[in-house]
Write an enzyme that holds these catalytic residues in place. Structure first.
Site, PDB file in Angstrom:
ATOM      1  N   GLU A  76      10.263  -8.197  -2.702  1.00 35.81           N
ATOM      2  CA  GLU A  76      10.211  -7.699  -1.318  1.00 35.81           C
ATOM      3  C   GLU A  76      10.503  -8.799  -0.301  1.00 35.81           C
ATOM      4  O   GLU A  76      10.121  -8.701   0.857  1.00 35.81           O
ATOM      5  CB  GLU A  76       8.848  -7.060  -1.030  1.00 35.81           C
ATOM      6  CG  GLU A  76       8.468  -5.924  -1.936  1.00 35.81           C
ATOM      7  CD  GLU A  76       9.366  -4.690  -1.814  1.00 35.81           C
ATOM      8  OE1 GLU A  76      10.400  -4.750  -1.125  1.00 35.81           O
ATOM      9  OE2 GLU A  76       9.024  -3.660  -2.414  1.00 35.81           O
ATOM     10  N   HIS A  95       1.474  -7.414   1.706  1.00 36.82           N
ATOM     11  CA  HIS A  95       1.834  -6.084   1.190  1.00 36.82           C
ATOM     12  C   HIS A  95       0.939  -5.777   0.003  1.00 36.82           C
ATOM     13  O   HIS A  95       0.732  -6.636  -0.859  1.00 36.82           O
ATOM     14  CB  HIS A  95       3.306  -6.092   0.759  1.00 36.82           C
ATOM     15  CG  HIS A  95       3.694  -4.915  -0.069  1.00 36.82           C
ATOM     16  ND1 HIS A  95       3.515  -3.619   0.341  1.00 36.82           N
ATOM     17  CD2 HIS A  95       4.256  -4.834  -1.311  1.00 36.82           C
ATOM     18  CE1 HIS A  95       3.958  -2.787  -0.596  1.00 36.82           C
ATOM     19  NE2 HIS A  95       4.409  -3.505  -1.606  1.00 36.82           N
ATOM     20  N   HIS A  97      -0.806  -2.322  -2.644  1.00 34.74           N
ATOM     21  CA  HIS A  97      -0.764  -0.912  -3.061  1.00 34.74           C
ATOM     22  C   HIS A  97      -2.195  -0.389  -3.100  1.00 34.74           C
ATOM     23  O   HIS A  97      -2.617   0.186  -4.098  1.00 34.74           O
ATOM     24  CB  HIS A  97      -0.125  -0.790  -4.441  1.00 34.74           C
ATOM     25  CG  HIS A  97       1.307  -1.223  -4.513  1.00 34.74           C
ATOM     26  ND1 HIS A  97       2.046  -1.195  -5.673  1.00 34.74           N
ATOM     27  CD2 HIS A  97       2.153  -1.684  -3.558  1.00 34.74           C
ATOM     28  CE1 HIS A  97       3.284  -1.624  -5.435  1.00 34.74           C
ATOM     29  NE2 HIS A  97       3.369  -1.949  -4.147  1.00 34.74           N
ATOM     30  N   TYR A 116     -11.637   5.940  15.999  1.00 34.89           N
ATOM     31  CA  TYR A 116     -11.168   4.965  16.999  1.00 34.89           C
ATOM     32  C   TYR A 116     -10.607   3.698  16.365  1.00 34.89           C
ATOM     33  O   TYR A 116      -9.749   3.016  16.933  1.00 34.89           O
ATOM     34  CB  TYR A 116     -12.291   4.649  18.007  1.00 34.89           C
ATOM     35  CG  TYR A 116     -13.301   3.633  17.528  1.00 34.89           C
ATOM     36  CD1 TYR A 116     -13.113   2.271  17.779  1.00 34.89           C
ATOM     37  CD2 TYR A 116     -14.430   4.012  16.804  1.00 34.89           C
ATOM     38  CE1 TYR A 116     -14.018   1.331  17.319  1.00 34.89           C
ATOM     39  CE2 TYR A 116     -15.341   3.084  16.356  1.00 34.89           C
ATOM     40  CZ  TYR A 116     -15.137   1.741  16.605  1.00 34.89           C
ATOM     41  OH  TYR A 116     -16.021   0.814  16.147  1.00 34.89           O
ATOM     42  N   HIS A 158       4.702   4.304  -1.814  1.00 37.13           N
ATOM     43  CA  HIS A 158       4.736   2.909  -2.195  1.00 37.13           C
ATOM     44  C   HIS A 158       3.404   2.194  -1.902  1.00 37.13           C
ATOM     45  O   HIS A 158       2.679   1.871  -2.828  1.00 37.13           O
ATOM     46  CB  HIS A 158       5.917   2.227  -1.463  1.00 37.13           C
ATOM     47  CG  HIS A 158       6.191   0.841  -1.880  1.00 37.13           C
ATOM     48  ND1 HIS A 158       7.425   0.249  -1.750  1.00 37.13           N
ATOM     49  CD2 HIS A 158       5.388  -0.106  -2.410  1.00 37.13           C
ATOM     50  CE1 HIS A 158       7.367  -0.998  -2.200  1.00 37.13           C
ATOM     51  NE2 HIS A 158       6.137  -1.225  -2.606  1.00 37.13           N
ATOM     52  N   TYR A 213     -12.108  -7.739  19.632  1.00 41.29           N
ATOM     53  CA  TYR A 213     -12.784  -6.972  18.583  1.00 41.29           C
ATOM     54  C   TYR A 213     -12.218  -7.291  17.206  1.00 41.29           C
ATOM     55  O   TYR A 213     -11.013  -7.364  17.028  1.00 41.29           O
ATOM     56  CB  TYR A 213     -12.611  -5.486  18.896  1.00 41.29           C
ATOM     57  CG  TYR A 213     -13.511  -4.586  18.109  1.00 41.29           C
ATOM     58  CD1 TYR A 213     -14.871  -4.553  18.353  1.00 41.29           C
ATOM     59  CD2 TYR A 213     -13.001  -3.760  17.123  1.00 41.29           C
ATOM     60  CE1 TYR A 213     -15.705  -3.716  17.644  1.00 41.29           C
ATOM     61  CE2 TYR A 213     -13.825  -2.915  16.402  1.00 41.29           C
ATOM     62  CZ  TYR A 213     -15.175  -2.903  16.661  1.00 41.29           C
ATOM     63  OH  TYR A 213     -15.988  -2.067  15.951  1.00 41.29           O
TER      64      TYR A 213
HETATM   65  P1  13P Z   1       6.842  -8.454  -6.667  1.00 41.47           P
HETATM   66  O1  13P Z   1       6.063  -8.850  -7.903  1.00 41.47           O
HETATM   67  O2  13P Z   1       8.316  -8.651  -6.838  1.00 41.47           O
HETATM   68  O3  13P Z   1       6.267  -9.129  -5.433  1.00 41.47           O
HETATM   69  O4  13P Z   1       6.709  -6.889  -6.488  1.00 41.47           O
HETATM   70  C1  13P Z   1       5.494  -6.248  -6.271  1.00 41.47           C
HETATM   71  C2  13P Z   1       5.611  -5.113  -5.327  1.00 41.47           C
HETATM   72  O5  13P Z   1       4.599  -4.681  -4.825  1.00 41.47           O
HETATM   73  C3  13P Z   1       6.929  -4.515  -4.996  1.00 41.47           C
HETATM   74  O6  13P Z   1       6.797  -3.681  -3.906  1.00 41.47           O
END
Ligand code: 13P
Length: 234
Positions: A76, A95, A97, A116, A158, A213
Site C-alpha cells: 500500500e 492502515h 483491518h 458525537y 478492505h 479533546y
Molecule cells: P502489506 O503486508 O503489503 O503491507 O499488506 C497488508 C495490507 O493490509 C494490504 O492492504
C-alpha cells in the site's frame, strides 16, 4: 539514503505496529504504517508479521517511488506516499483491518453522526471510500478523496486508514474509529439509529478544538471549562 538512518523513528514504528496487534486492531500480516521523513517516508515492509519485524526491516521510500531497504515496501506504499505528499497536516499514516470498521466497510457503509465522537475524525461522518484492488493507484485516489477534511476513512471491503501528527495519536484514533464502528454495528441491530444534526456536530467540533479533546492535558490550561488551580488559590 541509508537503511540505518532514523533509528528512533524505526524503533517507534516497530513499537506502534506491535501495539496495533496488542490493542486487537490488527493481526497477521494485514495493516501497515508510515511516517514522514525529509523527501519521503519510512514504511513497514510487505508481508512481514510484526512479531518478526525489527527496526532494520523498515523500508525508506522516496516521494518518487524509489526505495532503500532489505525488503519491498508495503503493497500500500502508494496511498501512504500520496497521503503524506498531499497532506502537510499529516506525519503518520496507519492502515488496519480492525474487525468492526471492516464489517461496515464490507457493506460500503460510512459511520454517520450517530454518536458525537464521530467528530474526532474531523467531520460529521467517517466516509467509506469505494472499493479498488489493494495496492493500486485507484485505491490511493479513492482514499485521498475520502480523507478530504478528515483524519480517518473506511475502505470498502478492505479496512480503515487513520492519519495523524504522531504515532500515539494515530493509535488512539484507530481505536476510536474501531469503537465507533462497533457501537454503530450494535446500534443498527435495533434499527437505523437517529443522527445528530450538522449544526450540533459543528458545536461538537468547536468544543473539541477548544478543549484539545482527546489530546494529552494542556499544561497551559487553555481548556475554557476548567483551569489548573494556581498555587495559592483555595
Ligand atoms: P502489506 O503486508 O503489503 O503491507 O499488506 C497488508 C495490507 O493490509 C494490504 O492492504
Amino acid at each position: 539514503m541509508s537503511t540505518v538512518e532514523h533509528r528512533d523513528l524505526r524503533r517507534a514504528m516497530v513499537e506502534t505496529c506491535r501495539r496495533m496487534n496488542e490493542l486487537g486492531i490488527n493481526q497477521g500480516t494485514s495493516g501497515n504504517l508510515s511516517v514522514r521523513i525529509p523527501d519521503g517516508l519510512l514504511i513497514t515492509p510487505t508481508s512481514l508479521p510484526y512479531e518478526r519485524m525489527g527496526p532494520e526491516d523498515i523500508v525508506e521510500l522516496g516521494f518518487d517511488g524509489t526505495y532503500v531497504g532489505r525488503h519491498r515496501p508495503s503493497s500500500e506504499w502508494r496511498f501512504h506516499r500520496d497521503i503524506l505528499r498531499a497532506r502537510a497536516d499529516v506525519d503518520v499514516v496507519l492502515h488496519c483491518h480492525s474487525t468492526f470498521a471492516t464489517v461496515l466497510a464490507i457493506h460500503h457503509k460510512e459511520i454517520p453522526s450517530f454518536h458525537y465522537m464521530t467528530a474526532v475524525a474531523g467531520g460529521t461522518t467517517i466516509r467509506c471510500a469505494p472499493y479498488a484492488t489493494f495496492g493500486t493507484q485507484a485505491l490511493s485516489d479513492h482514499a485521498i478523496a475520502a480523507l478530504q477534511d478528515r483524519q480517518a476513512c473506511l475502505l470498502a471491503q478492505h479496512g480503515a486508514i487513520v492519519v495523524a501528527k504522531s504515532f500515539e495519536r494515530a493509535l488512539w484514533l484507530a481505536v476510536e474509529v474501531e469503537t465507533l464502528a462497533k457501537m454503530y454495528v450494535h446500534a443498527l441491530t435495533l434499527g437505523p439509529p437517529p443522527v445528530l444534526s450538522d449544526e450540533e456536530m459543528g458545536r461538537v467540533m468547536d468544543q473539541m478544538r477548544r478543549m484539545s479533546y482527546g489530546q494529552a492535558p494542556d499544561p497551559e490550561g487553555t481548556n475554557d471549562v476548567a483551569r489548573p488551580r494556581s498555587a495559592g488559590t483555595a
